[in-house]
Write an enzyme that holds these catalytic residues in place. Structure first.
Site, PDB file in Angstrom:
ATOM      1  N   TYR A 182       0.855  -1.175   0.000  1.00  0.00           N
ATOM      2  CA  TYR A 182       0.000   0.000   0.000  1.00  0.00           C
ATOM      3  C   TYR A 182       0.898   1.233   0.000  1.00  0.00           C
ATOM      4  CZ  TYR A 182      -3.965   2.981   1.212  1.00  0.00           C
ATOM      5  OH  TYR A 182      -4.942   3.955   1.200  1.00  0.00           O
ATOM      6  N   GLY A 184       1.486   3.945   1.501  1.00  0.00           N
ATOM      7  CA  GLY A 184       2.096   4.501   2.697  1.00  0.00           C
ATOM      8  C   GLY A 184       3.065   3.581   3.416  1.00  0.00           C
ATOM      9  N   LYS A 185       3.256   2.363   2.934  1.00  0.00           N
ATOM     10  CA  LYS A 185       4.171   1.434   3.588  1.00  0.00           C
ATOM     11  C   LYS A 185       5.623   1.847   3.351  1.00  0.00           C
ATOM     12  CE  LYS A 185       0.701  -1.075   4.799  1.00  0.00           C
ATOM     13  NZ  LYS A 185       0.378  -1.991   5.839  1.00  0.00           N
ATOM     14  N   ASN A 186       6.528   1.260   4.140  1.00  0.00           N
ATOM     15  CA  ASN A 186       7.950   1.570   3.966  1.00  0.00           C
ATOM     16  C   ASN A 186       8.408   1.285   2.535  1.00  0.00           C
ATOM     17  OD1 ASN A 186       7.552   1.753   6.738  1.00  0.00           O
ATOM     18  ND2 ASN A 186       9.580   0.960   7.222  1.00  0.00           N
TER      19      ASN A 186
END
Length: 368
Positions: A182, A184-186
């Site tokens: 997704y 916004g993940k790292n």
């Protein structure tokens, strides 16, 4: 304004690489799976220290297929935690199995191994520890219990790209490990994406079959499968971003250390703890305060965005009332849901921004 996350800043830093990769896929017309996805699978498996990686369309799909590949189905039970994003539990429900919840450790927010055995029954088929906020659960303890009872361990590593447990990468210590990409993940896609990593040849074969309509080859449907394939553009995007992941991770870890230094003299604020032997990759920097809601509003008034991960634990969500749990069943998860506040954290943050957040937080704490 200090945003909670700044994906525009990330894009600006890799714009030329990313644009070229996307245009190459458009030129190749390999829009679903294809060479870029296959290359990303190989590179991500290598990054995690596993033999295989099977790319899918979301982290939820990764969890669903990993459970199915482990043989989980109707009538089975799967042990997991209530303090997580709802997908951890929903994926279990998709298989027809029943989620059985156990409480978390209050310092790491991950599964408390001491509570697992009491939740195991003759119907238990698997354990799904959630590596929350960027830190791995106590995998040695969890695997020891799983081995003793003959259970599969499926790591929910959707927030833990690059996290480690005594040198072992997230996703490499169970039968399989599941990641979300997704945005916004790292490690985030420019859209949706997910992956399952495993070193089990048979599981990898089943995962590849299940994600593509249950086909062993085109129009030969050997099992009832799903349309969970990754887009070619996301494969190309993730290949570019994977090359930057370690640099971004070390920036996150440096920012987290700086936050902890700046917040050190605030005794009424509990800072995140990296357990011994674990590499915390700080998907979020989550502090705890009984006065969480007031602090959040006060920071918002100062132009500082924060996040709530997660204000209602899964067992108290109306959608999962059928599990039969009630308030008070998981006191650590419920306390965390009332107290946790995620501060802004992303690789492109400056020391000045970190200092502004810390100073504002200190001011808020001093206002009764």
């Amino acid at each position: 304004m200090i945003p909670f996350l700044d994906l525009k800043a990330q894009y600006a830093g890799i714009k030329d690489e990313l644009d070229a990769a996307v245009l190459a896929v458009l030129g190749s017309a390999q829009y679903v799976l294809g060479d870029e996805v296959a290359r990303f699978e190989a590179e991500f498996a290598d990054y995690c220290g596993t033999k295989h990686a099977v790319a899918v369309n979301t982290g939820t799909s990764a969890l669903h297929l990993a459970l199915l590949a482990a043989g989980v189905g109707p009538g089975d039970e799967v042990v997991t935690v209530p303090f997580t994003f709802v997908a951890s539990v929903s994926a279990i429900c998709y298989t027809g199995a029943t989620p059985v919840l156990v409480d978390i450790e209050p310092t790491t927010f991950t599964m408390d191994p001491e509570r697992i055995e009491a939740a195991i029954t003759a119907r238990t088929k698997a354990i799904v520890p959630v590596h929350l906020y960027g830190q791995m659960a106590d995998m040695d303890a969890i695997n020891e219990i799983a081995d003793r009872y003959g259970l599969a361990v499926i790591e929910d590593a959707c927030q833990a790209h690059g996290a480690e447990y005594f040198g072992h990468r997230a996703g490499s210590m169970g039968a399989s490990g599941c990641f979300s990409f997704y945005p916004g993940k790292n490690l985030g896609a420019c859209g949706e994406g997910g992956i399952v990593v495993t070193s089990d040849d048979k599981q990898a074969e089943m995962l590849r079959t299940l994600r593509d309509w249950g086909q062993s080859k085109r129009y030969h449907h050997v099992v009832k499968g799903y349309n969970y394939r990754m887009d070619g553009i996301q494969g190309a995007v993730l290949r570019v971003k994977l090359r930057h992941l370690e640099r971004w991770t070390e920036a996150r870890r440096a920012h987290a250390r700086r936050y902890s230094e700046l917040l050190a003299d605030m005794p009424h604020l509990r800072k995140p703890v990296a357990a011994v032997g674990r590499r915390h990759v700080f998907h979020v920097y989550a502090v705890r305060s009984p006065d969480r809601d007031r602090l959040r509003l006060a920071l918002e008034a100062e132009g500082i965005q924060t996040g709530l991960h997660y204000p209602i634990p899964v067992h108290l969500q109306p959608a999962h009332a059928d599990l039969g749990y009630v308030s008070g069943d998981f006191p650590e998860a419920e306390a965390a849901s009332r107290e946790v506040l995620s501060l802004p954290l992303y690789p492109e943050m400056t020391n000045e921004q970190l200092a502004i957040v810390a100073a504002a937080l200190e001011d808020c704490l001093h206002v009764a």
